[in-house]
Motif scaffolding. Structure first.
Motif, short mmCIF file in Angstrom:
data_model
loop_
_atom_site.label_atom_id
_atom_site.label_comp_id
_atom_site.label_asym_id
_atom_site.label_seq_id
_atom_site.Cartn_x
_atom_site.Cartn_y
_atom_site.Cartn_z
N HIS A 93 33.04 90.18 51.87
CA HIS A 93 33.92 89.14 52.39
C HIS A 93 33.69 88.95 53.90
O HIS A 93 33.54 87.82 54.38
N LEU A 94 33.67 90.06 54.62
CA LEU A 94 33.47 89.98 56.07
C LEU A 94 32.07 89.47 56.42
O LEU A 94 31.91 88.65 57.33
N ALA A 95 31.05 89.96 55.71
CA ALA A 95 29.68 89.49 55.97
C ALA A 95 29.54 88.00 55.65
O ALA A 95 28.88 87.25 56.39
N SER A 96 30.19 87.56 54.59
CA SER A 96 30.15 86.14 54.22
C SER A 96 30.87 85.29 55.25
O SER A 96 30.44 84.16 55.53
N LEU A 97 31.95 85.82 55.80
CA LEU A 97 32.66 85.10 56.86
C LEU A 97 31.76 84.90 58.08
O LEU A 97 31.68 83.80 58.63
N VAL A 98 31.08 85.96 58.48
CA VAL A 98 30.17 85.86 59.62
C VAL A 98 29.08 84.83 59.34
O VAL A 98 28.78 83.97 60.18
N LEU A 99 28.47 84.92 58.16
CA LEU A 99 27.38 84.01 57.81
C LEU A 99 27.85 82.56 57.74
O LEU A 99 27.30 81.68 58.41
N GLY A 100 28.88 82.29 56.95
CA GLY A 100 29.33 80.92 56.74
C GLY A 100 29.98 80.31 57.96
O GLY A 100 29.63 79.20 58.38
N PHE A 101 30.94 81.01 58.55
CA PHE A 101 31.67 80.45 59.69
C PHE A 101 30.77 80.37 60.92
O PHE A 101 30.88 79.43 61.71
N GLY A 102 29.87 81.33 61.06
CA GLY A 102 28.92 81.26 62.18
C GLY A 102 28.07 80.01 62.11
O GLY A 102 27.85 79.31 63.11
N ALA A 103 27.58 79.69 60.91
CA ALA A 103 26.76 78.49 60.74
C ALA A 103 27.60 77.23 60.97
O ALA A 103 27.13 76.27 61.60
N VAL A 104 28.85 77.23 60.51
CA VAL A 104 29.73 76.09 60.73
C VAL A 104 29.98 75.88 62.22
O VAL A 104 29.96 74.74 62.71
N LEU A 105 30.21 76.96 62.94
CA LEU A 105 30.43 76.83 64.39
C LEU A 105 29.21 76.23 65.08
O LEU A 105 29.35 75.37 65.96
N ALA A 106 28.02 76.65 64.67
CA ALA A 106 26.79 76.09 65.27
C ALA A 106 26.66 74.60 64.94
O ALA A 106 26.34 73.79 65.83
N ILE A 107 26.92 74.24 63.69
CA ILE A 107 26.83 72.83 63.29
C ILE A 107 27.83 71.98 64.07
O ILE A 107 27.49 70.93 64.62
N ASP A 108 29.07 72.44 64.11
CA ASP A 108 30.11 71.67 64.79
C ASP A 108 29.87 71.60 66.30
O ASP A 108 30.17 70.59 66.94
N TYR A 109 29.33 72.65 66.87
CA TYR A 109 29.00 72.64 68.30
C TYR A 109 27.92 71.59 68.59
O TYR A 109 28.06 70.79 69.52
N TYR A 110 26.88 71.59 67.79
CA TYR A 110 25.82 70.60 67.99
C TYR A 110 26.35 69.18 67.75
O TYR A 110 25.97 68.24 68.44
N GLY A 111 27.22 69.04 66.76
CA GLY A 111 27.83 67.73 66.51
C GLY A 111 28.65 67.27 67.71
O GLY A 111 28.62 66.09 68.09
N ALA A 112 29.39 68.19 68.31
CA ALA A 112 30.18 67.85 69.50
C ALA A 112 29.26 67.44 70.66
O ALA A 112 29.57 66.50 71.40
N LEU A 113 28.13 68.13 70.80
CA LEU A 113 27.18 67.75 71.85
C LEU A 113 26.66 66.33 71.63
O LEU A 113 26.47 65.56 72.57
N TRP A 114 26.43 65.97 70.37
CA TRP A 114 25.98 64.61 70.06
C TRP A 114 27.08 63.60 70.39
O TRP A 114 26.84 62.57 71.00
N LEU A 115 28.33 63.90 69.97
CA LEU A 115 29.44 62.98 70.22
C LEU A 115 29.67 62.79 71.72
O LEU A 115 30.11 61.73 72.14
N MET A 116 29.33 63.80 72.52
CA MET A 116 29.47 63.70 73.98
C MET A 116 28.23 63.09 74.63
O MET A 116 28.19 62.94 75.84
N GLY A 117 27.22 62.78 73.84
CA GLY A 117 26.01 62.17 74.37
C GLY A 117 25.03 63.15 75.00
O GLY A 117 24.10 62.74 75.69
N ARG A 118 25.19 64.44 74.72
CA ARG A 118 24.31 65.45 75.32
C ARG A 118 23.13 65.82 74.44
O ARG A 118 22.20 66.48 74.88
N LYS A 119 23.16 65.42 73.16
CA LYS A 119 22.06 65.63 72.23
C LYS A 119 21.84 64.32 71.49
O LYS A 119 22.78 63.55 71.26
N THR A 120 20.60 64.08 71.08
CA THR A 120 20.32 62.90 70.27
C THR A 120 20.69 63.20 68.83
O THR A 120 20.76 64.36 68.41
#
Length: 192
Positions: A63-90
């Motif tokens: 459960h804990l390993a799956s949390l790290v794997l899944g939520f970590g990937a979600v955080l990376a995706i959402d962070y990159y998405g936020a950078l795009w919405l702010m115009g910092r990434k294409t």
């Protein structure tokens, strides 16, 4: 009749394949129904199967390993998405970076669901029920996010309309709210 006449005919070989192609929403609906079935199966297992101490320990680690794997990937995706919405990434940079992260998100989420069934969840607790609803919401949001990723990929090179921008921001907000809410409830439940 020449080969060009057969190909150009509305009843030619390519026409049947086109007629058999289902609309995209059918695939998204099928995946959403599969997610709901998996969620319901997990609850059924939690109600009918009690894990011994060893299985509980393995399930907790998973459960804990799956949390790290899944939520970590979600955080990376959402962070990159936020950078795009702010115009910092294409958009292309974001799509290229996030495409391979969908696999760890789904592996992590699947691991959380499967292992959670063996952690003796108190299904009579309103907090646990709220957590289960949040898990279903984030799962269905993930299906929608995958469809959004494909839609944005199809729009690559063209300006993204306001509707897709709002949908992208809403997807990220639902994702973060559901993940953090489920995490907080899981922490609170572990204190009892």
């Amino acid at each position: 009749m020449s080969a060009a006449d057969v190909t150009a005919s509305p009843h030619g070989p390519g026409r049947e394949a086109e007629l058999l192609r289902l609309p995209r929403w059918c695939g998204t609906t099928a995946v959403s129904l599969a997610v709901c079935a998996g969620w319901a199966a997990t609850i059924w297992v939690a109600l009918h199967l009690k894990a011994d101490a060893t299985l509980h320990t393995v399930a907790l680690f998973t459960h804990l390993a799956s949390l790290v794997l899944g939520f970590g990937a979600v955080l990376a995706i959402d962070y990159y998405g936020a950078l795009w919405l702010m115009g910092r990434k294409t958009l292309r940079e974001v799509l290229d970076f996030t495409a391979p992260l969908h696999v760890p998100v789904w592996l992590g989420l699947g691991g959380l669901l499967f292992s959670g069934a063996f952690l003796h969840p108190d299904l009579g607790s309103p907090l646990t029920c709220a957590k289960l609803v949040l898990v279903l919401v984030l799962s269905l949001n993930g299906v929608q996010a995958s469809a959004l990723h494909r839609r944005l990929g199809a729009a690559d090179g063209e300006p993204v309309g306001r509707r897709l921008l709002v949908r992208s921001a809403a997807t990220a907000l639902v994702s973060q709210g559901a993940w953090w809410g489920a995490l907080a409830i899981g922490f609170l439940n572990s204190q009892h």
